[in-house]
Write an enzyme that holds these catalytic residues in place. Structure first.
Site, mmCIF file in Angstrom:
data_model
loop_
_atom_site.group_PDB
_atom_site.id
_atom_site.type_symbol
_atom_site.label_atom_id
_atom_site.label_comp_id
_atom_site.label_asym_id
_atom_site.label_seq_id
_atom_site.Cartn_x
_atom_site.Cartn_y
_atom_site.Cartn_z
ATOM 1 N N ARG A 269 50.608 47.541 -3.246
ATOM 2 C CA ARG A 269 49.325 47.573 -3.894
ATOM 3 C C ARG A 269 48.198 46.851 -3.058
ATOM 4 O O ARG A 269 47.077 47.126 -3.598
ATOM 5 C CB ARG A 269 49.623 46.581 -5.062
ATOM 6 N N ARG B 31 24.860 28.200 19.163
ATOM 7 C CA ARG B 31 26.151 28.707 19.918
ATOM 8 C C ARG B 31 26.750 27.588 20.456
ATOM 9 O O ARG B 31 26.316 26.315 20.472
ATOM 10 C CB ARG B 31 25.668 29.646 20.447
ATOM 11 N N LYS C 202 22.433 28.061 23.459
ATOM 12 C CA LYS C 202 23.906 27.965 23.653
ATOM 13 C C LYS C 202 24.092 27.182 25.017
ATOM 14 O O LYS C 202 23.116 27.043 25.627
ATOM 15 C CB LYS C 202 24.100 29.440 24.180
ATOM 16 N N TYR D 273 14.907 31.398 23.640
ATOM 17 C CA TYR D 273 16.421 31.259 24.036
ATOM 18 C C TYR D 273 16.443 30.022 25.078
ATOM 19 O O TYR D 273 15.783 30.208 25.994
ATOM 20 C CB TYR D 273 16.769 32.672 24.644
ATOM 21 N N ALA E 277 6.924 29.471 22.148
ATOM 22 C CA ALA E 277 7.370 30.746 21.490
ATOM 23 C C ALA E 277 7.541 31.811 22.271
ATOM 24 O O ALA E 277 6.847 31.853 23.347
ATOM 25 C CB ALA E 277 6.208 31.228 20.654
ATOM 26 N N ASN F 72 19.491 32.725 32.374
ATOM 27 C CA ASN F 72 20.476 31.994 32.651
ATOM 28 C C ASN F 72 21.741 32.789 33.627
ATOM 29 O O ASN F 72 22.487 32.173 34.178
ATOM 30 C CB ASN F 72 21.088 31.119 31.891
ATOM 31 N N TYR F 73 21.385 34.070 33.577
ATOM 32 C CA TYR F 73 22.360 34.821 33.959
ATOM 33 C C TYR F 73 22.028 36.073 34.878
ATOM 34 O O TYR F 73 21.132 36.670 34.626
ATOM 35 C CB TYR F 73 23.064 35.596 32.787
#
Ligand code: UD1
Ligand code: CA
Length: 455
Positions: free
Chosen positions: A8, A329, A347, A362, A376, A382-383
């Protein structure tokens, strides 16, 4: 017992792996039983056995496979050869009855005491479908009759068998080996051992749970949702009794553990997962989802904020303000009085006391000093497509709006970065650094005109 099909539920997932408050049904049962410190815990698997055994691989229990599934007595018969302590007590629990309490299971095992057959029973207003407890005129238990096999008179009985019992292990072995399937369903009924115990002169006793919720089973999505709400209500009441102010206990979900200081307020629609700690005077706004995080005293989390610490965790320091619509994060570590505003994502970054990122920004893999103001629309790049790099922003720096900080890069203490800058080299302390095309105005320039239509 966790071998049943759960038709069920209408789901590809084995029934006992469906989740209630973030844990599988069978995990709830194992967690309730764990304090009893059984010499061996055996999970009887059948339908979806591979998935169930895999889900419980780290639980320390052993598995007895029941193939095919010929009834509850047949299920227990697969497990009894694996029982270690034959002079002891065997407790039979149901994998789809998740909210059984440790106290109740313990009391049942005590009632058995390795000598008697102890049944967990309950009186129901609507006993239809359940096995009925049949007693003699003096109230002694004579047996259990399944609903499908019961006479009209027996169906009037409101005391039902919950599916949970405790039996002397040696006798249980004997009884399940002698079961027959001469009944309406052609199944081996575990419940038939009651009449065998009576015939042998073994005492049969009953115990009752503290509440009906403990013995309710899950057979359908409707019942799963009903038990979820009952369980959430219990958790909410425990928190409120400890002084936590929930705006509405019926709109509160805890799928893990929540530890709260004094004067904590939680608005409606929040979900807490994993281990979450809230310090004194913390306020959580409406519709926040918070997982694996420590929110320290006086911090305020505004509505619609998503915090997910995963393995690294998230810390929100004392007096910090976060949200609305913020996202923290893993590895976000906010110091005292930090402000994180709307549409800001953080993060793996440390923000020291008083740092602020109030709008659309960010911060990833960044170390941010005290009182930094992060404008703002600014981001840390960062990558580089292969590796992550750190951005260091020293104390009192002011990052203008819409800046790109290309990591690895350091912004010196008290530096100011002009709005719209892309910064890939160190910005010296105390200076204004601007990295953008100069503004030009062209005198006498005219807008292009639309070409006239042909024909
Ligand atoms: C059973 C009891 C009934 C009781 C009811 C309480 C029997 C014969 N009847 O009925 O008296 O009132 O529970 O809910 O025991 N299972 C297996 N292998 C099988 C069959 C079942 O592991 O071959 C497991 C199921 O996954 C489930 C549990 O045993 O966890 C109970 O089985 P279910 O079919 O729901 O028993 P009921 O017919 O409801
Ligand atoms: Ca059932």
């Amino acid at each position: 017992m966790a071998a049943g099909k759960g038709t069920r539920m209408k789901s590809a997932l084995p029934k006992v792996l469906h989740r209630l408050a973030g844990r599988s049904l069978v995990q709830h049962v194992l967690d309730a039983a764990a304090p009893l410190a059984a010499s061996r815990t055996i999970v009887i698997t059948g339908h979806g056995a591979d998935a169930v055994e895999q889900a419980l691989a780290a639980s320390g229990c052993v598995f007895a496979r029941q193939m095919p599934q010929l009834g509850t007595g047949h299920a227990v018969a697969q497990a009894v050869p694996m029982l270690l302590d034959t002079a002891g007590t065997t407790l039979v629990l149901n994998g789809d009855v998740p909210l059984i309490r440790t106290d109740t299971a313990h009391a049942l095992a005590q009632a058995c005491g390795g000598e008697r057959l102890a049944l967990l029973t309950v009186d129901l207003d609507d006993p239809a479908g359940y096995g009925r407890i049949i007693r003699d005129a003096d109230g002694r238990i004579l047996g259990i009759v399944e609903h499908k096999d019961a006479t009209d008179e027996q169906r009037q009985v409101r005391e039902i068998y919950t599916g949970i019992l405790a039996a002397p292990t040696a006798a249980l072995r004997r009884w399940v080996a002698a079961l027959k399937n001469d009944n309406v369903q052609k199944e081996y009924y575990l419940t038939d051992i009651v009449a065998m115990a009576v015939a042998e002169g073994v005492g049969v006793v009953s115990a009752q749970p503290a509440g009906e919720t403990e013995v309710l089973g899950v057979n359908s999505p409707v019942q799963l949702a009903d038990l979820e709400r009952r369980f959430q209500r219990q958790q909410a009441e425990t928190l409120m009794e400890a002084g936590v102010r929930l705006a509405d206990p019926s709109r509160f979900d805890l799928r893990g553990s929540l530890s709260c200081g004094s004067d904590v307020e939680i608005d409606i629609g929040c979900i807490f997962e994993g281990a979450v700690t809230l310090g004194d005077n913390v306020r959580i706004g409406a519709h926040c989802v918070i997982r694996q995080a420590r929110i320290e005293s006086g911090a305020v989390i505004h509505p619609f904020t998503h915090i997910d610490g995963e393995a690294a965790g998230v810390r929100v320091g004392p007096g910090a303000l976060v949200g609305p619509f913020a996202r923290l994060r893993p590895g976000a570590d906010l110091g005292p009085e930090v402000h994180i505003g709307n549409f800001v994502e953080v993060k793996n970054s440390t923000l020291a006391a008083g740092a602020k990122a109030n709008h659309l920004a960010y911060l990833g893999d960044a170390t941010v000093g005290e009182r930094v103001n992060y404008g703002a629309g600014s981001i840390t790049a960062n990558y580089d497509g292969a590796n992550k790099h750190r951005t260091v922003i020293e104390a009192d720096a002011h990052i203008g709006s819409n800046c790109v900080l290309v990591a690895p890069v350091t912004i010196g203490a008290g530096a100011t970065i002009g709005g719209g800058s892309t910064i890939g080299k160190p910005a010296p302390a105390g200076q204004l650094t601007v990295a953008r095309a100069r503004q030009v105005s062209l005198a006498g320039w005219t807008r292009p005109q639309k070409a006239p239509k042909k024909g």
